[in-house]
Design a protein around this motif. Sequence first.
Motif, mmCIF file in Angstrom:
data_model
loop_
_atom_site.group_PDB
_atom_site.id
_atom_site.type_symbol
_atom_site.label_atom_id
_atom_site.label_comp_id
_atom_site.label_asym_id
_atom_site.label_seq_id
_atom_site.Cartn_x
_atom_site.Cartn_y
_atom_site.Cartn_z
ATOM 1 N N GLU A 125 13.055 -16.566 -9.720
ATOM 2 C CA GLU A 125 14.092 -15.937 -10.537
ATOM 3 C C GLU A 125 14.321 -14.471 -10.173
ATOM 4 N N GLN A 126 13.432 -13.913 -9.350
ATOM 5 C CA GLN A 126 13.563 -12.517 -8.919
ATOM 6 C C GLN A 126 13.136 -12.432 -7.457
ATOM 7 N N PRO A 127 14.025 -12.838 -6.552
ATOM 8 C CA PRO A 127 13.640 -12.879 -5.138
ATOM 9 C C PRO A 127 13.262 -11.502 -4.600
ATOM 10 N N ARG A 128 12.202 -11.487 -3.820
ATOM 11 C CA ARG A 128 11.798 -10.296 -3.076
ATOM 12 C C ARG A 128 11.406 -10.783 -1.682
ATOM 13 N N ILE A 129 12.310 -10.568 -0.741
ATOM 14 C CA ILE A 129 12.120 -11.062 0.614
ATOM 15 C C ILE A 129 11.831 -9.886 1.536
ATOM 16 N N GLY A 130 10.805 -10.032 2.360
ATOM 17 C CA GLY A 130 10.488 -9.024 3.353
ATOM 18 C C GLY A 130 11.098 -9.404 4.694
ATOM 19 N N LEU A 131 11.983 -8.546 5.200
ATOM 20 C CA LEU A 131 12.563 -8.739 6.527
ATOM 21 C C LEU A 131 11.654 -8.059 7.541
ATOM 22 N N LEU A 132 11.097 -8.834 8.453
ATOM 23 C CA LEU A 132 10.025 -8.327 9.310
ATOM 24 C C LEU A 132 10.446 -8.338 10.771
ATOM 25 N N LEU A 133 10.427 -7.161 11.361
ATOM 26 C CA LEU A 133 10.578 -6.998 12.799
ATOM 27 C C LEU A 133 9.190 -6.791 13.385
ATOM 28 N N SER B 206 0.823 -1.215 0.000
ATOM 29 C CA SER B 206 0.000 0.000 0.000
ATOM 30 C C SER B 206 0.852 1.258 0.000
ATOM 31 N N LEU B 207 2.118 1.141 0.447
ATOM 32 C CA LEU B 207 3.045 2.276 0.483
ATOM 33 C C LEU B 207 4.019 2.243 -0.683
ATOM 34 N N ASN B 208 3.764 1.354 -1.648
ATOM 35 C CA ASN B 208 4.626 1.197 -2.826
ATOM 36 C C ASN B 208 6.044 0.788 -2.415
ATOM 37 N N VAL B 209 6.129 -0.052 -1.410
ATOM 38 C CA VAL B 209 7.418 -0.603 -0.966
ATOM 39 C C VAL B 209 7.536 -1.997 -1.584
ATOM 40 N N LEU B 210 8.161 -2.048 -2.740
ATOM 41 C CA LEU B 210 8.240 -3.273 -3.529
ATOM 42 C C LEU B 210 9.653 -3.613 -3.977
ATOM 43 N N LYS B 211 10.559 -2.648 -3.890
ATOM 44 C CA LYS B 211 11.905 -2.834 -4.429
ATOM 45 C C LYS B 211 12.919 -3.018 -3.306
ATOM 46 N N PRO B 212 14.028 -3.721 -3.613
ATOM 47 C CA PRO B 212 15.079 -3.884 -2.613
ATOM 48 C C PRO B 212 15.565 -2.542 -2.068
ATOM 49 N N GLY B 213 15.734 -2.473 -0.751
ATOM 50 C CA GLY B 213 16.188 -1.251 -0.102
ATOM 51 C C GLY B 213 15.076 -0.377 0.437
ATOM 52 N N GLU B 214 13.825 -0.648 0.041
ATOM 53 C CA GLU B 214 12.702 0.148 0.533
ATOM 54 C C GLU B 214 12.196 -0.428 1.855
ATOM 55 N N ILE B 215 11.630 0.446 2.678
ATOM 56 C CA ILE B 215 11.248 0.031 4.028
ATOM 57 C C ILE B 215 9.920 0.674 4.418
ATOM 58 N N ALA B 216 9.078 -0.109 5.098
ATOM 59 C CA ALA B 216 7.766 0.355 5.555
ATOM 60 C C ALA B 216 7.637 0.075 7.043
ATOM 61 N N THR B 217 6.720 0.780 7.676
ATOM 62 C CA THR B 217 6.432 0.509 9.080
ATOM 63 C C THR B 217 4.949 0.692 9.333
ATOM 64 N N SER C 252 -0.016 -4.508 16.720
ATOM 65 C CA SER C 252 1.419 -4.749 16.862
ATOM 66 C C SER C 252 2.175 -3.658 16.125
ATOM 67 N N GLY C 253 3.477 -3.614 16.339
ATOM 68 C CA GLY C 253 4.327 -2.673 15.608
ATOM 69 C C GLY C 253 5.284 -3.437 14.719
ATOM 70 N N VAL C 254 5.509 -2.945 13.513
ATOM 71 C CA VAL C 254 6.316 -3.685 12.539
ATOM 72 C C VAL C 254 7.197 -2.732 11.747
ATOM 73 N N ILE C 255 8.425 -3.160 11.497
ATOM 74 C CA ILE C 255 9.259 -2.577 10.451
ATOM 75 C C ILE C 255 9.500 -3.677 9.435
ATOM 76 N N TYR C 256 9.334 -3.337 8.163
ATOM 77 C CA TYR C 256 9.361 -4.331 7.092
ATOM 78 C C TYR C 256 10.233 -3.799 5.958
ATOM 79 N N ALA C 257 11.354 -4.467 5.713
ATOM 80 C CA ALA C 257 12.310 -4.019 4.694
ATOM 81 C C ALA C 257 12.404 -5.059 3.582
ATOM 82 N N VAL C 258 12.472 -4.601 2.340
ATOM 83 C CA VAL C 258 12.527 -5.494 1.184
ATOM 84 C C VAL C 258 13.972 -5.666 0.723
#
Length: 504
Positions: free
Chosen positions: A302-310, A257-268, A273-279
């Motif tokens: 073939e194009q990994p997109r992993i969300g790192l979730l705190l 919803s925040l257009n956080v889809l590319k590597p290096g982008e981060i949402a919260t 709960s509280g979350v920080i989510y980085a791609v």
Amino acid sequence: MIAKRNNRFLLGIDIGTSAVKAALVNTATRAIVATASSPDTAERGIKSLQPGWAEQDPEQWWTDVKAAIRKLGEWPGCDLQAVDAIGITYQMHGLVVSDTENKVLRDAIIWCDSRAISEGERALQAIGEDKCLHHLLNYPGNFTAAKLAWVKEQEPAIYKKIHKVMLPGDYIALRLSNTVTSTVSMFSEGTFWDFRSHTVSEDMLNFFGFDPLFFGELQPVFSVHGRLSAAMASELGMKAGTPITYKAGDQLNNALSLNVLKPGEIATTAGTSGVIYAVTDQLVYDPQSRINSFAHVNHLPEQPRIGLLLCINGAGISNRWIRDCTGGVHSYTQMNEMAGGIAPGASGLRYYPFGNGAERMLEHTAVQAGFSGIDLNLHTPAHLYRAVQEGIAFAFRYGLDIMRENGLQATVVKAGKANLFLSEVFARAFVNVTGLTLELYHTDASVGAAVGAGIGLGIYTEANAFENLEQVAVITPDEPTREVYESIYQEWRIQLEQQIHQNK
């Protein structure tokens, strides 16, 4: 592509912990046309039959979904017959089990439930820490797989009746369409997905003895996950056959919803709960599984997109708790205003926003919520409100430092202007404690789900879906305030780590 859509809509549904929200978005303009929630003001509770347990009734979710959709239809110009597609987002890691007649067999075991930690630990020891991290990108912990194992061991009569295993959003899709599907994201958030073989994890299925037929057919996130049944269409005043074209967990959807889809982008986000989510585009993981890695909505082999979730379990729920404990006489807006009249540091009052289940970022330690430094002759409800919001911000910083240990280098984070980010006190404490620049946008989870449905329907692309996303504020760190908060935070951190040590 569908040509003319000036009077057409996309429906987004958000299955939250405290409420169900729904939104209609104009298909052509992407403008938010109507929003609704159920319940309206009160918040849905969590059943805790034993310490550390957390359950909700899926039938209540379904009742709230129908109520919210009907409210949308009451808005002027909102013709539910003109809905082109439906998107669903939902609270992650929950377990819903149903029988052959699609009837729920027990209350859902939801995300903050801690009962299955021992089951996850057994799987970790049997499969091996290195293999779990390398293939699942996580320890099994108390995610959905471990919760299902708990049901198998503790409620065998129920387990024998299981026909389908679902996450909360899968269940709502089932009620709408009589169809159950799965996605890679769904499997990964339950620790069922092997990122190396690109299949459901044989290790997890074999260790726990799960039937692979428990799960729905594997589908991309952006695809048809069923079509609105004739019976449901009639009941809701919608068009039979309307497709469900998007389904994703709440934190993945918040990022979308925040257009956080590319590597290096981060949402919260700071809801219950509280979350920080980085791609990232790397199959990375935290060696201690304090933060977790899941397949993002646009992940491909073939194009990994992993969300790192705190995740911090006790964010907005702490704010609700302190409101209730002070008699519920102040609205959230009043609480924010009162907190704003207190200087940073709340005159020595400190709050620890835990006590809502075992915290993954604290290595599954069940630290309790609490205050320290209470002065009975000084502190007022305004101090309590300020201390709670600052304590939540401190917890974000604690988790962010773990993410930085794992290579996160972001300096800017995006969030919807909603929930705790409606509070100027919290937003500025968050910025000055973390050192991140905060960009706030006019969006929410149900709107993100609606736009996701448009991508799944093929009328938007990832590149243009959020062209009209409205930025409403940018908050940057203030150096003098940062210095004040840094000193307070370090004091808070030392006390927290003493508690963690005592609970191990």
